[in-house]
Design a protein around this motif. Structure first.
Motif, PDB file in Angstrom:
ATOM      1  N   LEU A  13      40.584  41.285  27.397  1.00 26.01           N
ATOM      2  CA  LEU A  13      39.236  40.872  26.981  1.00 26.01           C
ATOM      3  C   LEU A  13      38.672  39.808  27.909  1.00 26.01           C
ATOM      4  O   LEU A  13      37.527  39.869  28.341  1.00 26.01           O
ATOM      5  N   VAL A  33      33.094  40.310  25.505  1.00 26.37           N
ATOM      6  CA  VAL A  33      33.719  39.435  24.504  1.00 26.37           C
ATOM      7  C   VAL A  33      32.800  39.224  23.304  1.00 26.37           C
ATOM      8  O   VAL A  33      31.570  39.295  23.414  1.00 26.37           O
ATOM      9  N   GLY A  34      33.420  39.003  22.130  1.00 25.52           N
ATOM     10  CA  GLY A  34      32.658  38.962  20.882  1.00 25.52           C
ATOM     11  C   GLY A  34      31.971  37.635  20.611  1.00 25.52           C
ATOM     12  O   GLY A  34      32.500  36.781  19.912  1.00 25.52           O
ATOM     13  N   TRP A 124      42.618  44.875  17.544  1.00 29.19           N
ATOM     14  CA  TRP A 124      42.187  43.823  18.473  1.00 29.19           C
ATOM     15  C   TRP A 124      43.246  43.717  19.584  1.00 29.19           C
ATOM     16  O   TRP A 124      44.447  43.616  19.267  1.00 29.19           O
ATOM     17  N   ASN A 177      37.559  44.670  14.104  1.00 28.23           N
ATOM     18  CA  ASN A 177      37.546  44.488  15.552  1.00 28.23           C
ATOM     19  C   ASN A 177      38.692  45.318  16.130  1.00 28.23           C
ATOM     20  O   ASN A 177      39.839  45.017  15.837  1.00 28.23           O
ATOM     21  N   TYR A 208      35.387  37.634  10.239  1.00 30.32           N
ATOM     22  CA  TYR A 208      33.949  37.925  10.392  1.00 30.32           C
ATOM     23  C   TYR A 208      33.204  37.933   9.063  1.00 30.32           C
ATOM     24  O   TYR A 208      32.237  38.685   8.896  1.00 30.32           O
ATOM     25  N   LYS A 240      33.190  32.713  14.375  1.00 28.41           N
ATOM     26  CA  LYS A 240      32.011  33.569  14.476  1.00 28.41           C
ATOM     27  C   LYS A 240      30.958  33.178  13.446  1.00 28.41           C
ATOM     28  O   LYS A 240      29.797  32.997  13.787  1.00 28.41           O
ATOM     29  N   PHE A 338      31.447  44.781  16.279  1.00 27.76           N
ATOM     30  CA  PHE A 338      32.064  45.730  17.222  1.00 27.76           C
ATOM     31  C   PHE A 338      32.012  47.175  16.772  1.00 27.76           C
ATOM     32  O   PHE A 338      32.047  47.479  15.586  1.00 27.76           O
ATOM     33  N   ARG A 364      35.163  49.235  23.701  1.00 30.05           N
ATOM     34  CA  ARG A 364      34.609  48.446  22.586  1.00 30.05           C
ATOM     35  C   ARG A 364      33.312  47.809  23.055  1.00 30.05           C
ATOM     36  O   ARG A 364      33.257  47.232  24.137  1.00 30.05           O
TER      37      ARG A 364
HETATM   38  C1  LMR Z   1      36.855  39.135  20.800  1.00 26.03           C
HETATM   39  O1  LMR Z   1      37.595  39.996  20.288  1.00 26.03           O
HETATM   40  O2  LMR Z   1      36.074  39.409  21.704  1.00 26.03           O
HETATM   41  C2  LMR Z   1      36.912  37.737  20.297  1.00 26.03           C
HETATM   42  O3  LMR Z   1      37.663  37.680  19.138  1.00 26.03           O
HETATM   43  C3  LMR Z   1      37.299  36.758  21.304  1.00 26.03           C
HETATM   44  C4  LMR Z   1      38.754  36.746  21.604  1.00 26.03           C
HETATM   45  O4  LMR Z   1      39.394  35.717  21.403  1.00 26.03           O
HETATM   46  O5  LMR Z   1      39.283  37.761  22.025  1.00 26.03           O
END
Ligand code: LMR
Length: 387
Positions: A13, A33-34, A124, A177, A208, A240, A338, A364
């Motif tokens: 990521l 990135v989120g 994730w 995610n 989230y 977040k 996401f 993603r």
């Molecule tokens: C993401 O998945 O983009 C976020 O949660 C940031 C991270 O720490 O990976």
């Protein structure tokens, strides 16, 4: 010794952040990135948080340590927000972000004798690394078809047989995610029956809350699930929904029978002490101030509503688009930041190199990072690589 260390591959990521920064094009689109971005492409500090920070700077009497458990009132308030009344008996400890909470929970599992963690996949990208860092084995449990964008709950529960009693399973509480696909109430009920039948310790990753349908709605399934199981570990994040990404706000909660709580708590203290000793204060103090002041809390809820509203609007625009081979209406109906597109590696590379559209290696996309002004360009690029 140090000479023997091999170079590690970059984080899947975080490497996207770097690649995007280094791309000189001005019309590039960052769906990596989120993080939430407003219509101007900025990630501003929430107003309620800014006000809490002002008060902290003006009024904080000391910078002495916060203690082993961290900010207890922060944990009470965030626990109430997530679990309602049933969280009162949960053991808790402040953590260094949601990631830190996941690591604490995995260390606790290992110390309790667990050997495996079932990981519903896709997940994730940092989950496997955290589990392995705690010296636990990752056992993948496929549960989602990216082509059709559908959960297969029966396949997931069938996968529970791969673990032994006392092992764990990671379940995402809401706004999955990287999939955006959440369990229904009925699916949470089935999951509760499944973990009890196989003697698994559920580990809920809940990062989230408020990004899907609302603060209460987003945790209904997880609350129902928790009310049915005797043991559970839950990692919470304030990164977040409070926009406190870099302040690393998180907490770990454990549901356990009364007679085991003292042992759970002391083990968590010992794990944290040998790692970072005591947690940072600033972000958790901001959350405490926001949640304990009705006016600030209301301000925060309204800001969160607006963030969710923007994501819903983006999803509605995606749902209305027609793209070869991608079930856009399903993606539009998903929740949170996401979704994962059914794209091959060559298509992802083409999107990046030819169109300046950045997403993760597994396709993603960060819905909350797609401003309205870039929507048409994004859809045009997607049509080009899928035609
Ligand atoms: C993401 O998945 O983009 C976020 O949660 C940031 C991270 O720490 O990976």
């Amino acid at each position: 010794m140090l000479n023997d260390l091999a170079v590690k591959p970059p984080d899947p990521l975080l490497k996207i952040i770097k690649m995007f920064r280094e791309d000189p094009r001005t019309d590039k689109i960052d769906l990596g990135v989120g993080v939430f971005r407003d219509d101007n492409g900025a990630t501003p500090v929430m107003k309620a948080v800014k006000e809490a920070e002002r008060r902290l700077v003006a009024e904080q009497p000391t910078k002495t340590y916060v203690g082993q458990q961290g900010d207890v009132e922060f944990q009470r308030l965030i626990g109430e927000l997530t679990f309602g009344e049933q969280g009162r008996d949960f053991v808790s400890i402040q953590a260094v972000g949601g990631t830190g909470a996941l690591r604490l929970g995995c260390d606790l599992l290992r110390d309790s004798g667990a050997r495996r963690v079932l990981l519903p996949t896709p997940s994730w990208p940092n989950h496997p690394a955290i589990i392995r860092a705690a010296r636990l084995e990752v056992v993948g449990a496929p549960f989602f078809d990216v082509a059709t964008q559908q959960i297969d709950i029966d396949a997931l529960i069938a996968g529970f047989a791969k673990a032994e009693k006392g092992d764990s399973i990671i379940l995402q509480g809401c706004c999955h995610n990287p999939l955006g696909a959440d369990f229904s109430r009925q699916q949470w009920e089935k999951l509760a029956d499944g973990v009890m039948k196989h003697g698994l310790i559920p580990f809920i990753d809940l990062a989230y809350q408020g990004f899907g349908d609302g603060l209460e709605q987003d945790v209904e399934g997880a609350r129902l699930f928790l009310s049915r199981v005797p043991h559970a570990i839950i990692a919470l994040s304030g990164a977040k929904n409070f926009g406190l990404y870099r302040e690393r706000v998180g907490a770990l909660f454990v549901k356990a029978p009364a007679q085991t709580r003292a042992a759970v708590q002391s083990n968590l203290f010992a794990i944290a002490r040998a790692n970072y000793s005591m947690p940072p204060d600033h972000g958790a103090s901001c959350v405490r101030l926001v949640l304990s002041d009705p006016a600030l809390k209301q301000m925060w809820i309204e800001e969160l509503d607006a963030i969710r509203g923007q994501m819903k609007k983006t999803r509605a625009a995606l749902a209305a688009a027609r793209i070869n081979s991608i079930p856009m209406s399903r993606i539009g109906a998903q929740r949170g930041m996401f979704s994962t597109l059914p794209l091959e590696e060559a298509q992802i590379v083409r999107l990046r190199e030819e169109f300046g559209v950045y997403m993760t290696d597994l396709a993603r996309i960060n819905i909350a990072g797609l401003p309205e002004r870039d929507m048409e360009r994004f859809l045009t690029a997607l049509r080009a690589v899928t035609s």
